[in-house]
Each structure stands twice: as C-alpha cells, then as structure tokens.
Design an enzyme around this catalytic site. Structure first.
Site, PDB file in Angstrom:
ATOM      1  N   GLU A   7      96.063  13.801 -61.634  1.00 25.91           N
ATOM      2  CA  GLU A   7      97.099  12.810 -61.313  1.00 25.91           C
ATOM      3  C   GLU A   7      96.956  11.598 -62.237  1.00 25.91           C
ATOM      4  O   GLU A   7      97.956  10.981 -62.611  1.00 25.91           O
ATOM      5  CB  GLU A   7      97.011  12.386 -59.835  1.00 25.91           C
ATOM      6  CG  GLU A   7      97.149  13.527 -58.813  1.00 25.91           C
ATOM      7  CD  GLU A   7      98.400  14.381 -58.979  1.00 25.91           C
ATOM      8  OE1 GLU A   7      99.414  13.880 -59.484  1.00 25.91           O
ATOM      9  OE2 GLU A   7      98.348  15.583 -58.608  1.00 25.91           O
TER      10      GLU A   7
ATOM     11  N   HIS B 101      99.004  12.221 -65.218  1.00 25.03           N
ATOM     12  CA  HIS B 101     100.431  11.926 -64.970  1.00 25.03           C
ATOM     13  C   HIS B 101     100.662  10.404 -65.033  1.00 25.03           C
ATOM     14  O   HIS B 101     101.638   9.935 -65.599  1.00 25.03           O
ATOM     15  CB  HIS B 101     100.852  12.411 -63.570  1.00 25.03           C
ATOM     16  CG  HIS B 101     101.056  13.890 -63.455  1.00 25.03           C
ATOM     17  ND1 HIS B 101     101.929  14.593 -64.263  1.00 25.03           N
ATOM     18  CD2 HIS B 101     100.533  14.805 -62.599  1.00 25.03           C
ATOM     19  CE1 HIS B 101     101.914  15.876 -63.909  1.00 25.03           C
ATOM     20  NE2 HIS B 101     101.080  16.039 -62.906  1.00 25.03           N
TER      21      HIS B 101
ATOM     22  N   GLU C 232     103.258  18.027 -67.113  1.00 24.56           N
ATOM     23  CA  GLU C 232     102.068  18.839 -66.827  1.00 24.56           C
ATOM     24  C   GLU C 232     101.155  18.946 -68.047  1.00 24.56           C
ATOM     25  O   GLU C 232      99.948  19.113 -67.913  1.00 24.56           O
ATOM     26  CB  GLU C 232     102.464  20.230 -66.329  1.00 24.56           C
ATOM     27  CG  GLU C 232     102.945  20.245 -64.878  1.00 24.56           C
ATOM     28  CD  GLU C 232     101.915  19.706 -63.879  1.00 24.56           C
ATOM     29  OE1 GLU C 232     100.718  19.995 -64.027  1.00 24.56           O
ATOM     30  OE2 GLU C 232     102.317  18.977 -62.960  1.00 24.56           O
TER      31      GLU C 232
HETATM   32 ZN    ZN Z   1     100.745  17.872 -61.929  1.00 24.36          ZN
END
Ligand code: ZN
Length: 498
Positions: free
Chosen positions: A265, A268, A294
């Site tokens: 995360e 991201h 991703e």
């Molecule tokens: Zn992800």
C-alpha cells in the site's frame, strides 16, 4: 461562450467532481476505520445522494455542450486542458450511453451482491451467490456494449482497467509467463523448502504498529501527508497528492502479512503523492490505470521489499521490535522465508512466483463468462479444474476457491489481469532503473530515495496526463514479458539452488 469563460467552467466542473469524490472517500474511510459498527445505514443514505448528484452534474446536457465547445477549440488549449477535455468527453459519452435506470439498478445490484457474497463466502455456499453472479455477468455484457460497442465484450471491459489491453495481448502475455513459471515451480517442488516457521510465532499488535511506523519512514512516506490506519482488508485511499491514507491488518500469528501489506500500500501511496501539482483537482489527478498502479505497489512489495539488500537493511531494526521472535533468526533466513515458493489456494497469500498463476485462472474464467461459453453455475468446477491444472492443488471448498475474492461481487470483471501486468511492468522498470542508477547500494543501507526519485520522474508525476501505454513505454521501453520471467528465473534459481 468565450473561451476563458469555458475554461473557468471546466475548472469548476472538475473541482466539483473532486469534492463529491472527496466526500465519498471520507465516508468510506470513516466507515471502514473508526465508525461505530451499526452506523452504515446513514452513510448509505448520504452516499446515495452524493452519487446521484455527481451523476446529475456530470451527465447534464450543459456539461456535454461545454466539453464539445472546448473540444472544437482544442487547438487553442494547452496540453493539460486538451487532455482533460479528451478524458472528460470519454467519460461523459460513456455515462450518458448507460440508461439512468440501468445505472441505478446496477448500483443496487452490486450493493446487494457484496452483502450476499460475504455470506456465501462465510458459509462456503456458492449456490447462494450464483443468481447474483448471473445478473452481474449479464449486466457487464450489456455495459461492455455501452463502453465500446466496436469491441468484443470482455475486451471492452479490460479496456476500462487498462486501456489498450485486449484478450489477444493477454493470451500472449499469460502464455509466455506460464511457459516459464510452471517448469520453474516443478523444479522447486523437488527441492527442500526453507524453514519459515518463525514468521508465524506470536507477534503482538503493539510491536507490529511500531514496526509499521518504521517501514513508513524507510519508504519515505511523510506522515504529515500520509497516515496508516487499520481495516479488515488493507487499502490505499487518496484525496489528493498531499493527502493519502493507507491501511493494514495485523495478524498476531503472521508478521509478514502486515509487513508486506504496508510496503504494498505504501507503493500505491508513493505513486499518488508523487503526482504533480498541476493536475490536482482535475480528472487527471490520480494514478493512470490499475496496471500501472499495481506496478508501483508490487514494485515496492516484491522487487524491493522481498530483495536481499532491503531485508539486510531493515532486519537488525526488525529484531529490535521483535527480539524474542527473531532473536535466533538471521537476515538470510528471513529473506529465504519470505520468498518461499509454494502453490497455494489463496491469491492474496501467494508468493511472488505463483501469484500470476492465480490471476490466469481468473482471467480464463472471466473471458469465458463474459464471452458466453461458461455458465455461472459451472464456475466452481471450472475454477477447481484450473487450479489443479495451473497450480497442481486441489480446492477443498468454494470459500478457498471461487468465492475468495470480492472483485466479481463488486462487478469488476477485467480487473484481475492488472495485477499480473503490474508485476511484469515493474520487473522491466527495475531493469531500466539498474541500467541508469545504483539501485542496490543505497537500498542495502535502507535508502530508497534514488528508487523513489526514478519512479517519480518516469511514472508518478504524470498522473493521467499520458495514456497508460505511454507511461509504461516511458518507464519500461518496449514491453516484453520475458523480462519478468527472466527476473523470476534468476531470483528463484538462486534461492533454491536450481
Ligand atoms: Zn494493490
């Protein structure tokens, strides 16, 4: 209408859309973190109104007229504005092609399906979910026609998550990977597995929280702009490039689970925080596609986070957080444990090598479901057959089989391939990065700034300014899945002495 006035209205429209999104996100964040348990009803009322208002604003004839006007004056606009108009027109056309009743009906269906899926999964009862799946598939086939009637339905859906990608492309991509991963896995199966039992000792949540804080620091996530919370399922939620939230879930008997969630995360979040100021509060804010997103999360999670230099960098500190649990473990042992490759049943717990095989199963089934060659009722059988064929494992029940993921219940068909594409993009980014900068020297000292800088420059800063394919080209060059396969082969040959 004067051009200046139209541009002012364009900016205002996008700020309003941002505000609806921000309100929606804040409610979602609240509902999944600190809100008392029985309070969903009121939030549901507010969310419904917000969605309706947003739809009304975006699909209003005046919005269409404004966008057409600006489109015609495209030659007079700068690149940023032109791109905004292009993207908004695309969304507007799509939204207005879907009849309002169908849109509402579908929103209600996904809401119900989410709930039913939860219960079906808990009970391991696919039959409970089957009627909903049938409806979701039928809706998605119809919606695919609204998205792009010139494409086969599944191609139109894939395009929604990764523009420019279709089944011809993915068939080739997955076949190339499968041809390399399956023999590798077979060879590993004949080797002795590393001991990873220490990962499953007792790791108190309080110590794991402190360890997460440390990981955020190593990742270079500024706590004034990014916080970490706790939820059932980890996620990243972005308001803008100065306000991103990540979450994790602590398992007291599995230290790697949250560790790699935080790094994933965090990847991201790095992307969202690295997007430039000039696209904020427009439709170009936010990551460009699921695949590219991703690529960033999996880059940090696997290519960096599961690398030997990274583990060497963080392990001594990790032993300070967990002296009893890891006192008798070396960095080398830890590295081998978190890279153990073994076919398994659950996608989210899969290792880096077998992960793509899990995606391939879902891809094949979606392709057939949307293509009309597989009935919803036959999904469990087809699922189990493909798990045996690709991963060599027997699926004991649907809870650990076709009911494990929430994606289909939310209506997301065509989403899964983004994970595999992201992994492959990331491997190619790493190769290019290694050719340009010293990656591993700094990483082995816990310094990720060079890596972050490279990714920000090649990927993050653009947000939605470029097409996904152009971002990939910018960071990867000519995309070639063999680079990812080479990476896996090299890493796992060394790990298992092949
Ligand atoms: Zn992800």
């Amino acid at each position: 209408m004067e051009l200046n006035e139209a541009l002012a209205r364009l900016a205002e429209l996008q700020k309003k859309l941002y505000a609806y999104q921000a309100a929606d996100s804040a409610l979602y964040l609240d509902g999944t973190t600190v809100a008392p348990k029985d309070t969903a009803e009121g939030r549901g009322v507010a969310l419904g109104i917000l969605a309706g208002e947003r739809h009304r604003l975006f699909s209003a004839p005046e919005t269409g007229e404004l966008l057409d006007f600006l489109w015609e004056r495209g030659a007079e606009l700068d690149q940023l504005r032109r791109r905004q108009v292009e993207e908004l027109r695309r969304s507007y056309a799509q939204l207005t092609r879907i009849p309002a009743e169908e849109y509402m009906e579908y929103a209600m269906l996904t809401n119900e399906a989410g709930d039913v899926w939860h219960r079906a999964k808990e009970a391991g009862d696919f039959e409970l979910f089957r009627p909903l799946l049938e409806k979701l598939v039928a809706f998605n086939i119809r919606f695919a026609g609204y998205y792009d009637s010139t494409k086969a339905p599944y191609d139109a859906l894939l395009n929604e998550y990764e523009r420019g990608v279709d089944t011809v492309y993915l068939d080739g991509f997955f076949a190339a990977l499968r041809g390399r991963i399956v023999p590798l896995l077979r060879a590993i199966g004949e080797k002795e597995q590393p001991d990873d039992s220490f990962l499953y000792r007792h790791y108190p949540v309080e110590a794991q929280r402190k360890f997460s804080d440390y990981l955020m620091e190593v990742l270079g996530l500024d706590r004034a702009h990014c916080t970490i919370g706790e939820t059932e399922h980890p996620y990243t939620l972005e308001f803008n490039n100065k306000d991103v939230r990540i979450t994790t879930h602590y398992h007291e008997d599995d230290v790697g689970n949250s560790m790699y969630s935080v790094i994933h995360e965090g990847g991201h979040a790095k992307y969202e925080l690295g997007i430039s100021d000039d696209v904020q509060y427009t439709c170009l804010a936010g990551g460009v596609s699921m695949g590219v997103h991703e690529s960033q999360s999996r880059f940090y999670e696997n290519l960096i986070g599961r690398s030997k230099p990274f583990i060497q960098a963080v392990f001594s500190k990790m032993r300070e957080f967990f002296p009893e649990q890891l006192g008798d473990v070396t960095a080398e042992q830890f590295y081998r444990a978190v890279n153990k490759a073994r076919p398994s049943l659950i996608r989210t717990e899969a290792d880096e090598l077998t992960y793509c095989l899990h995606i391939m199963v879902r891809y094949e089934l979606e392709k057939q479901l949307i293509g009309g060659t597989l009935e919803a009722r036959d999904v469990p059988e087809a699922w189990n057959r493909l798990y045996r064929e690709y991963l060599g494992v027997d699926v004991p029940d649907d809870r650990q089989g076709c009911l494990q993921d929430s994606h289909w219940s939310g209506g997301a068909f065509g989403y899964f391939p983004s994970y595999a594409l992201g992994s492959a993009y990331g491997a190619q980014m790493l190769k290019n990065m290694e050719a340009e900068i010293d990656v591993w020297g700094p990483v082995s000292r816990g310094d990720l700034s060079g890596v972050s800088e490279w990714l920000r420059e090649k990927v993050h800063r653009y947000g939605g300014l470029l097409e996904p394919a152009d971002v990939v080209k910018n960071a990867c060059g000519q995309f070639d899945p063999a680079v990812f396969a080479d990476y896996l082969e090299k890493k796992y040959s060394e790990l298992y002495g092949l």
